[in-house]
Design an enzyme around this catalytic site. Structure first.
Site: not given
Length: 256
Positions: A160-162
Protein backbone atom coordinates in the site's frame (compact mmCIF):
# COMPACT_ATOMS: atom_id res chain seq x y z
CA UNK A 1 19.22 39.06 -8.16
CA UNK A 2 22.39 37.19 -7.20
CA UNK A 3 22.28 33.42 -7.12
CA UNK A 4 22.47 33.28 -3.32
CA UNK A 5 19.65 35.81 -3.04
CA UNK A 6 17.50 33.55 -5.21
CA UNK A 7 17.52 30.99 -2.40
CA UNK A 8 16.09 33.46 0.14
CA UNK A 9 12.45 33.00 1.18
CA UNK A 10 11.93 36.26 3.07
CA UNK A 11 8.27 37.30 3.14
CA UNK A 12 7.05 33.84 2.04
CA UNK A 13 4.59 31.63 3.91
CA UNK A 14 5.11 27.86 3.77
CA UNK A 15 2.52 25.25 4.74
CA UNK A 16 4.28 22.04 5.82
CA UNK A 17 2.28 18.89 6.54
CA UNK A 18 3.61 16.25 8.91
CA UNK A 19 5.87 18.87 10.52
CA UNK A 20 6.02 17.61 14.10
CA UNK A 21 8.75 15.02 13.64
CA UNK A 22 11.47 13.80 11.31
CA UNK A 23 11.70 14.95 7.72
CA UNK A 24 8.77 17.38 7.96
CA UNK A 25 10.21 19.08 11.00
CA UNK A 26 13.60 19.53 9.37
CA UNK A 27 11.99 20.83 6.20
CA UNK A 28 10.00 23.38 8.19
CA UNK A 29 13.10 24.53 10.05
CA UNK A 30 15.12 24.73 6.82
CA UNK A 31 12.46 26.90 5.19
CA UNK A 32 12.40 29.14 8.27
CA UNK A 33 16.19 29.42 8.20
CA UNK A 34 15.84 30.66 4.62
CA UNK A 35 13.38 33.33 5.77
CA UNK A 36 9.89 31.83 5.44
CA UNK A 37 7.14 31.94 8.03
CA UNK A 38 5.73 28.48 8.72
CA UNK A 39 2.22 27.11 8.91
CA UNK A 40 2.48 23.57 10.25
CA UNK A 41 0.04 20.70 10.58
CA UNK A 42 0.32 17.19 12.01
CA UNK A 43 -1.95 14.58 13.53
CA UNK A 44 -0.77 15.28 17.09
CA UNK A 45 0.71 18.77 16.79
CA UNK A 46 0.00 21.10 19.68
CA UNK A 47 -1.65 24.19 18.22
CA UNK A 48 0.37 26.35 20.60
CA UNK A 49 3.67 25.84 22.40
CA UNK A 50 5.03 22.95 20.30
CA UNK A 51 8.73 22.25 20.02
CA UNK A 52 8.69 23.03 16.30
CA UNK A 53 6.99 26.36 17.04
CA UNK A 54 9.75 27.22 19.52
CA UNK A 55 12.41 26.24 17.02
CA UNK A 56 10.91 28.39 14.26
CA UNK A 57 10.31 31.34 16.59
CA UNK A 58 13.96 31.15 17.70
CA UNK A 59 14.83 31.94 14.08
CA UNK A 60 12.71 35.12 14.32
CA UNK A 61 10.08 33.58 12.03
CA UNK A 62 6.36 33.17 12.69
CA UNK A 63 4.73 29.78 13.25
CA UNK A 64 1.05 28.82 13.21
CA UNK A 65 0.17 25.27 14.20
CA UNK A 66 -2.80 23.07 13.37
CA UNK A 67 -3.90 19.54 14.25
CA UNK A 68 -5.57 17.40 11.59
CA UNK A 69 -6.12 13.72 10.84
CA UNK A 70 -5.46 13.42 7.10
CA UNK A 71 -7.18 10.04 7.19
CA UNK A 72 -10.48 11.78 7.95
CA UNK A 73 -11.79 13.40 4.75
CA UNK A 74 -14.15 15.82 6.49
CA UNK A 75 -11.46 16.83 8.99
CA UNK A 76 -9.18 17.59 6.05
CA UNK A 77 -11.77 19.83 4.40
CA UNK A 78 -12.38 21.58 7.72
CA UNK A 79 -8.64 22.16 8.07
CA UNK A 80 -8.37 23.54 4.53
CA UNK A 81 -11.18 26.00 5.17
CA UNK A 82 -9.62 27.15 8.42
CA UNK A 83 -6.03 27.41 7.19
CA UNK A 84 -7.06 29.39 4.10
CA UNK A 85 -9.11 31.76 6.23
CA UNK A 86 -6.27 32.27 8.72
CA UNK A 87 -3.55 32.51 6.04
CA UNK A 88 -4.89 34.20 2.90
CA UNK A 89 -1.58 33.75 1.06
CA UNK A 90 0.31 30.45 1.13
CA UNK A 91 3.31 30.70 -1.17
CA UNK A 92 4.79 27.25 -0.59
CA UNK A 93 3.02 23.94 0.04
CA UNK A 94 5.07 20.99 1.29
CA UNK A 95 3.04 17.75 1.13
CA UNK A 96 5.01 15.61 3.54
CA UNK A 97 2.55 13.85 5.89
CA UNK A 98 2.54 10.08 5.55
CA UNK A 99 2.55 6.72 7.29
CA UNK A 100 3.73 3.19 6.58
CA UNK A 101 2.20 -0.11 7.76
CA UNK A 102 4.07 -3.35 7.09
CA UNK A 103 2.61 -6.78 6.32
CA UNK A 104 3.25 -9.29 3.52
CA UNK A 105 1.02 -8.68 0.50
CA UNK A 106 -0.97 -11.88 1.09
CA UNK A 107 -1.81 -10.66 4.61
CA UNK A 108 -2.09 -6.93 3.84
CA UNK A 109 -5.62 -6.01 4.98
CA UNK A 110 -8.06 -3.66 3.29
CA UNK A 111 -7.81 -1.40 6.32
CA UNK A 112 -4.06 -0.86 5.74
CA UNK A 113 -4.63 -0.14 2.06
CA UNK A 114 -7.49 2.30 2.62
CA UNK A 115 -5.74 4.19 5.42
CA UNK A 116 -2.41 4.59 3.64
CA UNK A 117 -3.88 5.59 0.28
CA UNK A 118 -6.13 8.14 2.02
CA UNK A 119 -3.35 9.72 4.09
CA UNK A 120 -0.38 9.40 1.74
CA UNK A 121 -2.06 10.13 -1.59
CA UNK A 122 -5.68 11.27 -1.60
CA UNK A 123 -5.27 13.92 1.11
CA UNK A 124 -2.33 15.45 -0.75
CA UNK A 125 -4.27 15.56 -4.00
CA UNK A 126 -7.13 17.38 -2.27
CA UNK A 127 -4.86 19.77 -0.36
CA UNK A 128 -2.83 20.62 -3.47
CA UNK A 129 -5.95 21.18 -5.55
CA UNK A 130 -7.48 23.52 -2.96
CA UNK A 131 -4.32 25.49 -2.05
CA UNK A 132 -3.26 25.44 -5.70
CA UNK A 133 -6.41 27.30 -6.77
CA UNK A 134 -5.18 30.39 -4.96
CA UNK A 135 -1.64 30.00 -6.29
CA UNK A 136 -3.00 29.87 -9.84
CA UNK A 137 -5.12 32.96 -9.24
CA UNK A 138 -1.99 34.84 -8.09
CA UNK A 139 0.16 33.36 -10.85
CA UNK A 140 2.84 32.09 -8.47
CA UNK A 141 3.49 29.29 -6.01
CA UNK A 142 5.65 26.31 -5.15
CA UNK A 143 4.33 22.82 -4.41
CA UNK A 144 6.70 20.15 -3.12
CA UNK A 145 5.67 16.54 -2.53
CA UNK A 146 7.62 14.06 -0.41
CA UNK A 147 7.99 11.04 -2.68
CA UNK A 148 10.29 8.11 -1.85
CA UNK A 149 12.72 5.61 -3.28
CA UNK A 150 9.60 3.44 -3.25
CA UNK A 151 8.20 5.77 -5.91
CA UNK A 152 10.61 3.84 -8.18
CA UNK A 153 10.89 0.48 -6.39
CA UNK A 154 8.40 -1.99 -4.98
CA UNK A 155 9.84 -2.41 -1.52
CA UNK A 156 9.20 -5.35 0.81
CA UNK A 157 6.07 -5.84 2.96
CA UNK A 158 4.67 -2.41 2.00
CA UNK A 159 2.37 -2.80 -1.04
CA UNK A 160 0.00 0.00 0.00
CA UNK A 161 2.87 2.39 0.76
CA UNK A 162 4.50 1.53 -2.57
CA UNK A 163 1.26 2.27 -4.42
CA UNK A 164 0.82 5.57 -2.58
CA UNK A 165 4.34 6.78 -3.28
CA UNK A 166 4.22 5.70 -6.93
CA UNK A 167 1.03 7.74 -7.10
CA UNK A 168 2.80 10.75 -5.61
CA UNK A 169 5.37 10.60 -8.40
CA UNK A 170 2.68 10.63 -11.08
CA UNK A 171 0.62 13.25 -9.26
CA UNK A 172 3.67 15.53 -9.20
CA UNK A 173 3.98 15.26 -12.97
CA UNK A 174 0.25 15.63 -13.58
CA UNK A 175 0.00 18.86 -11.60
CA UNK A 176 3.23 20.17 -13.14
CA UNK A 177 1.96 19.56 -16.67
CA UNK A 178 -1.11 21.71 -16.02
CA UNK A 179 0.37 24.41 -13.80
CA UNK A 180 3.92 25.06 -15.04
CA UNK A 181 2.74 27.60 -17.60
CA UNK A 182 0.72 29.45 -14.97
CA UNK A 183 3.57 30.32 -12.62
CA UNK A 184 3.22 27.40 -10.20
CA UNK A 185 6.12 24.96 -9.86
CA UNK A 186 5.26 21.43 -8.75
CA UNK A 187 8.11 19.06 -7.90
CA UNK A 188 8.96 16.28 -5.45
CA UNK A 189 11.77 15.10 -3.22
CA UNK A 190 12.48 11.37 -2.90
CA UNK A 191 14.27 10.72 0.41
CA UNK A 192 16.38 7.63 0.81
CA UNK A 193 16.68 5.68 4.04
CA UNK A 194 16.39 8.41 6.66
CA UNK A 195 16.57 8.13 10.45
CA UNK A 196 12.90 8.68 11.36
CA UNK A 197 10.17 6.94 13.35
CA UNK A 198 8.95 5.28 10.13
CA UNK A 199 12.31 3.50 9.69
CA UNK A 200 12.91 2.57 13.33
CA UNK A 201 11.78 -1.01 12.76
CA UNK A 202 14.29 -1.43 9.91
CA UNK A 203 17.16 0.07 11.88
CA UNK A 204 16.50 -2.27 14.80
CA UNK A 205 16.62 -5.34 12.54
CA UNK A 206 20.35 -6.20 12.31
CA UNK A 207 19.96 -8.11 9.05
CA UNK A 208 17.90 -5.43 7.24
CA UNK A 209 20.00 -2.61 8.68
CA UNK A 210 23.22 -4.19 7.45
CA UNK A 211 21.84 -4.96 3.98
CA UNK A 212 20.58 -1.39 3.62
CA UNK A 213 23.88 0.17 4.66
CA UNK A 214 25.83 -2.10 2.33
CA UNK A 215 23.87 -0.74 -0.65
CA UNK A 216 24.07 2.99 0.17
CA UNK A 217 27.17 4.42 -1.57
CA UNK A 218 27.38 7.19 1.05
CA UNK A 219 27.74 4.46 3.69
CA UNK A 220 25.27 5.86 6.20
CA UNK A 221 21.60 6.43 6.90
CA UNK A 222 20.41 9.89 5.98
CA UNK A 223 19.42 12.41 8.62
CA UNK A 224 16.27 14.57 8.38
CA UNK A 225 18.46 17.66 8.05
CA UNK A 226 19.83 16.22 4.79
CA UNK A 227 16.50 17.27 3.24
CA UNK A 228 16.83 20.96 4.12
CA UNK A 229 18.83 21.98 1.06
CA UNK A 230 16.51 20.23 -1.38
CA UNK A 231 13.33 21.72 0.03
CA UNK A 232 14.73 25.26 0.17
CA UNK A 233 15.94 24.94 -3.42
CA UNK A 234 12.58 23.74 -4.74
CA UNK A 235 10.74 26.41 -2.70
CA UNK A 236 12.93 29.23 -3.99
CA UNK A 237 13.32 31.32 -7.12
CA UNK A 238 16.45 29.29 -7.91
CA UNK A 239 14.17 26.48 -9.15
CA UNK A 240 11.80 28.59 -11.26
CA UNK A 241 12.45 26.57 -14.44
CA UNK A 242 12.13 23.17 -12.74
CA UNK A 243 8.77 21.45 -13.16
CA UNK A 244 7.66 17.87 -12.58
CA UNK A 245 11.06 16.77 -11.26
CA UNK A 246 11.68 14.20 -8.53
CA UNK A 247 14.89 15.06 -6.70
CA UNK A 248 16.52 12.04 -5.08
CA UNK A 249 18.16 12.62 -1.69
CA UNK A 250 19.26 9.06 -1.01
CA UNK A 251 23.02 8.84 -0.53
CA UNK A 252 23.24 7.25 -3.97
CA UNK A 253 20.86 4.34 -3.27
CA UNK A 254 19.08 4.51 -6.63
CA UNK A 255 22.38 4.68 -8.50
CA UNK A 256 23.32 1.15 -7.42
Amino acid sequence: MSILDQFRLDGKVALVTGCKHGIGRSMAVGLAEAGADIVGVSLTLEESGSEIEKEVNALARNFKGYKCDFGDRQALYNFISRVKSDNPVIDILVNNAGIVLRKPAVEHPDEYWDKIIEINLTSHFILTREIGKDMLARGSGKVIFTASMITFQGGILIPSYAASKAGIGQLTKAFANEWAGQGVNVNAIAPGYIVTRNTEELRKDPVRNRSILERIPAGRWGEPDDLKGAVVFLASAASNYINGAILNVDGGWLSR
